[in-house]
Write a protein that holds these residues in place. Structure first.
Motif, PDB file in Angstrom:
ATOM      1  N   ARG A   1       0.838  -1.206   0.000  1.00 16.41           N
ATOM      2  CA  ARG A   1       0.000   0.000   0.000  1.00 16.41           C
ATOM      3  C   ARG A   1       0.867   1.248   0.000  1.00 16.41           C
ATOM      4  O   ARG A   1       0.575   2.226  -0.707  1.00 16.41           O
ATOM      5  N   SER A   2       1.953   1.221   0.783  1.00 14.66           N
ATOM      6  CA  SER A   2       2.848   2.376   0.815  1.00 14.66           C
ATOM      7  C   SER A   2       3.510   2.586  -0.547  1.00 14.66           C
ATOM      8  O   SER A   2       3.582   3.714  -1.050  1.00 14.66           O
ATOM      9  N   SER A   3       3.990   1.491  -1.150  1.00 17.09           N
ATOM     10  CA  SER A   3       4.629   1.605  -2.464  1.00 17.09           C
ATOM     11  C   SER A   3       3.629   2.007  -3.534  1.00 17.09           C
ATOM     12  O   SER A   3       3.935   2.832  -4.411  1.00 17.09           O
ATOM     13  N   ALA A   4       2.444   1.424  -3.474  1.00 15.86           N
ATOM     14  CA  ALA A   4       1.422   1.744  -4.474  1.00 15.86           C
ATOM     15  C   ALA A   4       1.032   3.220  -4.419  1.00 15.86           C
ATOM     16  O   ALA A   4       0.753   3.835  -5.445  1.00 15.86           O
ATOM     17  N   GLY A   5       1.029   3.780  -3.211  1.00 11.43           N
ATOM     18  CA  GLY A   5       0.705   5.196  -3.087  1.00 11.43           C
ATOM     19  C   GLY A   5       1.670   6.072  -3.866  1.00 11.43           C
ATOM     20  O   GLY A   5       1.268   7.020  -4.537  1.00 11.43           O
ATOM     21  N   ARG A   6       2.966   5.735  -3.786  1.00 11.98           N
ATOM     22  CA  ARG A   6       3.955   6.516  -4.530  1.00 11.98           C
ATOM     23  C   ARG A   6       3.815   6.292  -6.034  1.00 11.98           C
ATOM     24  O   ARG A   6       4.009   7.214  -6.833  1.00 11.98           O
ATOM     25  N   ILE A   7       3.509   5.039  -6.429  1.00 13.77           N
ATOM     26  CA  ILE A   7       3.357   4.744  -7.861  1.00 13.77           C
ATOM     27  C   ILE A   7       2.141   5.471  -8.426  1.00 13.77           C
ATOM     28  O   ILE A   7       2.197   6.046  -9.520  1.00 13.77           O
ATOM     29  N   TRP A   8       1.051   5.469  -7.683  1.00  8.02           N
ATOM     30  CA  TRP A   8      -0.159   6.127  -8.177  1.00  8.02           C
ATOM     31  C   TRP A   8       0.031   7.633  -8.289  1.00  8.02           C
ATOM     32  O   TRP A   8      -0.603   8.288  -9.123  1.00  8.02           O
ATOM     33  N   GLU A   9       0.900   8.214  -7.442  1.00  4.89           N
ATOM     34  CA  GLU A   9       1.193   9.640  -7.585  1.00  4.89           C
ATOM     35  C   GLU A   9       1.765   9.930  -8.967  1.00  4.89           C
ATOM     36  O   GLU A   9       1.446  10.954  -9.584  1.00  4.89           O
TER      37      GLU A   9
END
Length: 370
Positions: free
Chosen positions: A96-104
């Protein structure tokens, strides 16, 4: 590093980085070891709890040995499943933490929005109408109210002092850089002039090809590198492109021909050979407008002139004429052009043939050292 004697200093710097990594990794492991949650500890000690309590029940005559063994098997199964769930929850939290940065990144709106128009078939020229550009976005205008027109099939050399904005000008044509004001147009008087902002990027960049000075070759075969711009090109077309780029002798020296591995960034070739291969790849793209941003700087004057004359032949032989804008500071390149434009202080300050500018323009003579 060898030429400047930096080996010892870089070795010390690298050792410091390794020591820092080792220290931080050890601290991370110690932190993880101290931060084991209490519920996980209780679950991990489940065998001890069941074994101790079950032994006490056996001494009290309230539980049989078989029941204790069965209880131990049940606990073993539960502990394994619960630990698996715990590891899965940790992975989900990290994801979830990594996905948040990717979605940015994925949600970021592109700065250059493509249009929907397509260029009509036919020879293309270039027109700048009061174009101003500040590519760094800091308010520092590099190009200011610039106007120029290059007719289809014309070969024009662009010269100017270092930092005058020549590379920025070339980047405006395929919309690698966006103009702040004014209009960059592609077309001709016959088919009309079309603002690049209203064109599909794929169609625009197929018809307008910019070749920078530092061209890139992949660690692949010669054929694969050439076919990047024309995947369906046969060997005859590859040979023709190499000949037009004055790279026929380069091909003749390659023992394996088109299957020769060029190495990462074309390391097996010299600078001039790499530039000729990249020029052949650009010609293979069959673009209507070809922009060379100092892309022949590593070539000798004879080879460079032969390549430019080969492109000029496309106009004389009745094939599709190629419009060329050549950014260069070499006199041999400028002499091969139909006319020369001088860029200074963000504007085209002079234009004409080399002979005219050399006779009438003192700043041009100073720039060219003549």
């Amino acid at each position: 590093m060898k030429a400047f004697g930096l080996g010892q200093a870089r070795s010390v710097r690298f050792t410091a980085h390794v020591d820092t990594f080792r220290r931080e990794a050890r601290a991370a492991i110690l932190h993880a070891a101290r931060s084991v949650p209490l519920p996980q500890t209780v679950i991990a000690l489940g065998h001890a709890w069941v074994l101790g309590y079950g032994a006490w029940l056996i001494t009290q005559g309230e539980l049989g040995v078989g029941a204790l063994v069965a209880a131990m098997l049940v606990v073993n199964t539960l502990v394994l499943r619960i630990e698996g769930i715990g590891r899965l929850l940790q992975v989900i939290a990290d994801a979830r933490s990594s996905a948040g940065r990717i979605w940015e990144v994925l949600d970021a709106e592109p700065g250059i929005v493509p249009g929907r128009g397509r260029l009509p078939e036919g020879p293309l020229g270039i027109r700048f109408e009061s174009v101003s550009a500040s590519p760094l976005g800091d308010g520092g205008i590099v190009l200011h109210e610039l106007d120029l027109t290059i007719q289809p099939g014309e070969i024009v050399a662009l010269v100017g002092p270092t930092g005058s904005g020549k590379s920025i000008l070339t980047g405006l044509l395929p919309r690698l850089i966006e103009a702040d004001h004014g209009a960059v147009k592609i077309g001709s008087d016959e088919i009309g002039w079309h603002d690049v902002r209203g064109l599909e990027l794929s169609d625009l960049r197929r018809r307008v090809h910019v070749l920078p000075q530092e061209s890139f070759l992949f660690s692949d075969t010669l054929a694969a590198n050439l076919r990047l711009t024309a995947p369906d090109a046969d060997e005859e077309a590859l040979h023709q492109a190499l000949d037009r780029a004055a790279a026929g002798e380069v091909f003749a020296r390659l023992a394996e021909g088109f299957e020769t591995k060029l190495g990462d960034r074309g390391v097996t070739l010299s600078g001039g050979q790499r530039q000729r291969i990249c020029l052949a790849r650009a010609l293979l793209a069959d673009a209507d407008v070809l922009v060379l941003d100092d892309a022949t700087s590593a070539l000798d004057a004879v080879t460079e002139r032969r390549a430019i004359e080969n492109v000029r032949t496309l106009r004389r032989t009745g094939d599709k004429p190629v419009t060329m804008l050549i950014v260069s500071s070499r006199l041999s390149t400028i002499l091969a052009a139909d006319r020369v434009l001088v860029l200074a202080q963000g504007r085209i300050v002079a234009g004409g043939t080399h002979e005219e500018l050399a006779a009438d323009n003192a700043s041009y003579r100073a720039l060219m050292g003549i």
